[in-house]
Design an enzyme around this catalytic site. Structure first.
Site, PDB file in Angstrom:
ATOM      1  N   HIS A 117       3.018 154.034  -8.362  1.00 29.72           N
ATOM      2  CA  HIS A 117       3.826 154.995  -7.618  1.00 29.72           C
ATOM      3  C   HIS A 117       4.504 155.922  -8.624  1.00 29.72           C
ATOM      4  O   HIS A 117       4.732 155.561  -9.778  1.00 29.72           O
ATOM      5  CB  HIS A 117       4.872 154.206  -6.822  1.00 29.72           C
ATOM      6  N   ASP A 130       7.142 146.037 -10.487  1.00 28.99           N
ATOM      7  CA  ASP A 130       7.578 146.845  -9.354  1.00 28.99           C
ATOM      8  C   ASP A 130       7.234 146.068  -8.083  1.00 28.99           C
ATOM      9  O   ASP A 130       6.074 145.984  -7.689  1.00 28.99           O
ATOM     10  CB  ASP A 130       6.882 148.206  -9.365  1.00 28.99           C
ATOM     11  N   GLN A 132       6.549 146.832  -2.879  1.00 34.43           N
ATOM     12  CA  GLN A 132       5.586 146.546  -1.818  1.00 34.43           C
ATOM     13  C   GLN A 132       5.196 145.071  -1.754  1.00 34.43           C
ATOM     14  O   GLN A 132       4.331 144.696  -0.955  1.00 34.43           O
ATOM     15  CB  GLN A 132       4.323 147.401  -2.021  1.00 34.43           C
ATOM     16  N   LYS A 141      12.600 148.755   2.613  1.00 38.31           N
ATOM     17  CA  LYS A 141      11.210 148.367   2.861  1.00 38.31           C
ATOM     18  C   LYS A 141      11.096 146.915   3.339  1.00 38.31           C
ATOM     19  O   LYS A 141      10.003 146.438   3.620  1.00 38.31           O
ATOM     20  CB  LYS A 141      10.369 148.580   1.605  1.00 38.31           C
ATOM     21  N   CYS A 176       3.158 159.597  -2.830  1.00 37.12           N
ATOM     22  CA  CYS A 176       3.850 159.512  -4.130  1.00 37.12           C
ATOM     23  C   CYS A 176       2.974 158.807  -5.165  1.00 37.12           C
ATOM     24  O   CYS A 176       3.456 157.996  -5.972  1.00 37.12           O
ATOM     25  CB  CYS A 176       5.191 158.811  -3.999  1.00 37.12           C
TER      26      CYS A 176
END
Length: 425
Positions: free
Chosen positions: A120, A196, A199, A222, A382
């Site tokens: 991202h 990261d 997600q 999220k 993104c």
């Protein structure tokens, strides 16, 4: 996990209708809807104990501080990190900027930061700022099945990158990366390893200590929580050695006119009045997901993805992007109807651009589905470098969560086939 029908009752917004159609929300990789438990927790804070934290000795401030710190403890437990190592930030993007700034101070010309081709923008742009001081960026390549090339990773670790920062789950491809093994290999090369988890934390069990990473970042919105709150989970020793990202109140121990000293971790990184309501709301979201069971959340999304992949085979000219095995991907399905080649979104097609008959632009497709109450994302998500790597201008993306059902998947594909007929040329 309890039934989707019961789960949907916890989300007031899902009762809305559009053009006479029930709401089918399939943009969960961008943000998720909020259950009553989260809404009520935030409302309770503002109605009953709104006050600044850490500063007051009166009862209201003490209550607010207690709820804030218990929220930190609860969220740290959700990802199995140390409570003192959990820093509240606005979102995963701010957490990565914090790391790029604070860790970047130590880097010098020629040092390497290793990322991947599926990152991202939030895990690319903050590191690009360091190129001004001569730091180099390198990228792990993808294979033809949309997974990271582990041989390429091993070869690039031989260059001894100072920092490796990798997404655990791609927001475009759904690819789930083996971050535990990658962390071990990175540490053997002497690298700091960052995950990261924007997600992954909302969609599967994530254990900070089991992964063995140095830092894990994620966003509250999220994972059913409010916007404006996120977390950086870090190794205590590393956090203590880092410079603060922002200066101001609460992150200090002592201030004089010419100098200041810093507060303990995690407060050293939490300058100014924090998002107390956001932390409390995120804690409520963590409780909601914990009650569902993260293994069950993951299993539910695999079921939805298996159905998605099965139905996608029946849509003419559909091109999808992501691993073919539901075990290797999260609940994200990026696709195009036809082959839209890579070009700037406002450019016109040239004569030599190869386009499959029946191509539908992702924006047109999203607008068409919206008329039936089906909400998907369209664009570059993104991840413009990844779009270039896929040789597409943009994709359509459906992304699932706990309140999505097999019926939602069927509705998506029923209307995809209709849209394909309308836009075919």
């Amino acid at each position: 996990m309890k039934s989707v029908e019961l789960i949907k009752q916890d989300f007031p917004i899902l009762g809305r209708t559009f053009n006479g159609h029930g709401m089918v929300y399939l943009d969960n990789a961008a943000t998720t809807q909020k259950p009553l438990a989260v809404i009520e927790a935030i409302s309770d804070y503002y109605e009953n104990y709104n006050s600044n934290v850490h500063r007051g000795v009166y009862r209201l401030s003490e209550e607010s501080t207690d709820r804030y710190e218990k929220s930190r403890e609860n969220i740290a437990s959700f990802v199995s990190s140390e409570t003192a190592g959990l820093v509240f930030v606005r979102n995963a993007t701010e957490a990565l900027n914090l790391l790029a700034y604070s860790l970047g101070h130590r880097l010098k010309r020629g040092d390497i930061i290793l990322l991947s081709e599926m990152e991202h923008h939030s895990n690319i742009v903050p590191w690009q700022f360091l190129m001004e001081k001569g730091v180099k960026l390198d990228y792990v390549k993808m294979t033809s099945d949309y997974t990271l090339d582990r041989d390429d990773y091993a070869n690039k670790l031989k260059k001894k990158p100072k920092i490796v920062s990798i997404t655990q789950a791609s927001n475009v491809l759904g690819t789930i990366n083996p971050v535990k093994e990658m962390a071990t290999e990175a540490h053997e090369a002497g690298s700091t390893f960052i995950v990261d988890g924007a997600q992954s934390v909302p969609h599967m069990p994530v254990d900070f200590h089991a992964i063995g990473c140095d830092f894990l970042v994620f966003s509250g919105h999220k994972m059913l929580g409010p916007m404006g709150i996120g977390c950086l989970a870090g190794n205590l020793e590393s956090l203590e050695s880092m410079d603060p990202f922002l200066g101001g109140g609460d992150m200090i121990r002592e201030v004089q006119y010419e100098r200041a000293t810093w507060n303990d971790v995690p407060y050293k990184f939490e300058a100014g009045t924090p998002n107390v309501a956001g932390a409390i709301g995120l804690s409520a979201a963590a409780n909601y997901l914990r009650d569902l069971g993260m293994e069950e959340v993951r299993g539910h999304e695999k079921t939805l993805m298996k159905k998605t992949l099965d139905l996608s085979r029946d849509v003419e000219d559909l091109v999808s992007f992501g691993p073919p095995d539901p075990e290797m991907r999260g609940g994200v399905f990026s696709f195009n109807i036809g082959n839209l080649p890579f070009f700037k979104l406002n450019d016109k097609l040239e004569e030599n651009d190869v386009v499959i008959s029946g191509t539908v632009h992702p924006h047109d497709l999203a607008a068409s589905l919206d008329s039936f109450g089906i909400m998907i994302r369209s664009g570059h998500h993104c991840a413009m470098p990844l779009m270039g790597r896929l040789d597409v201008a943009a994709t359509s993306r459906a992304s699932y969560y706990v309140y999505n059902s097999l019926e939602d998947v069927k509705n998506l594909f029923a209307h995809l086939n209709e849209a394909r007929k309308v836009f075919a040329r």
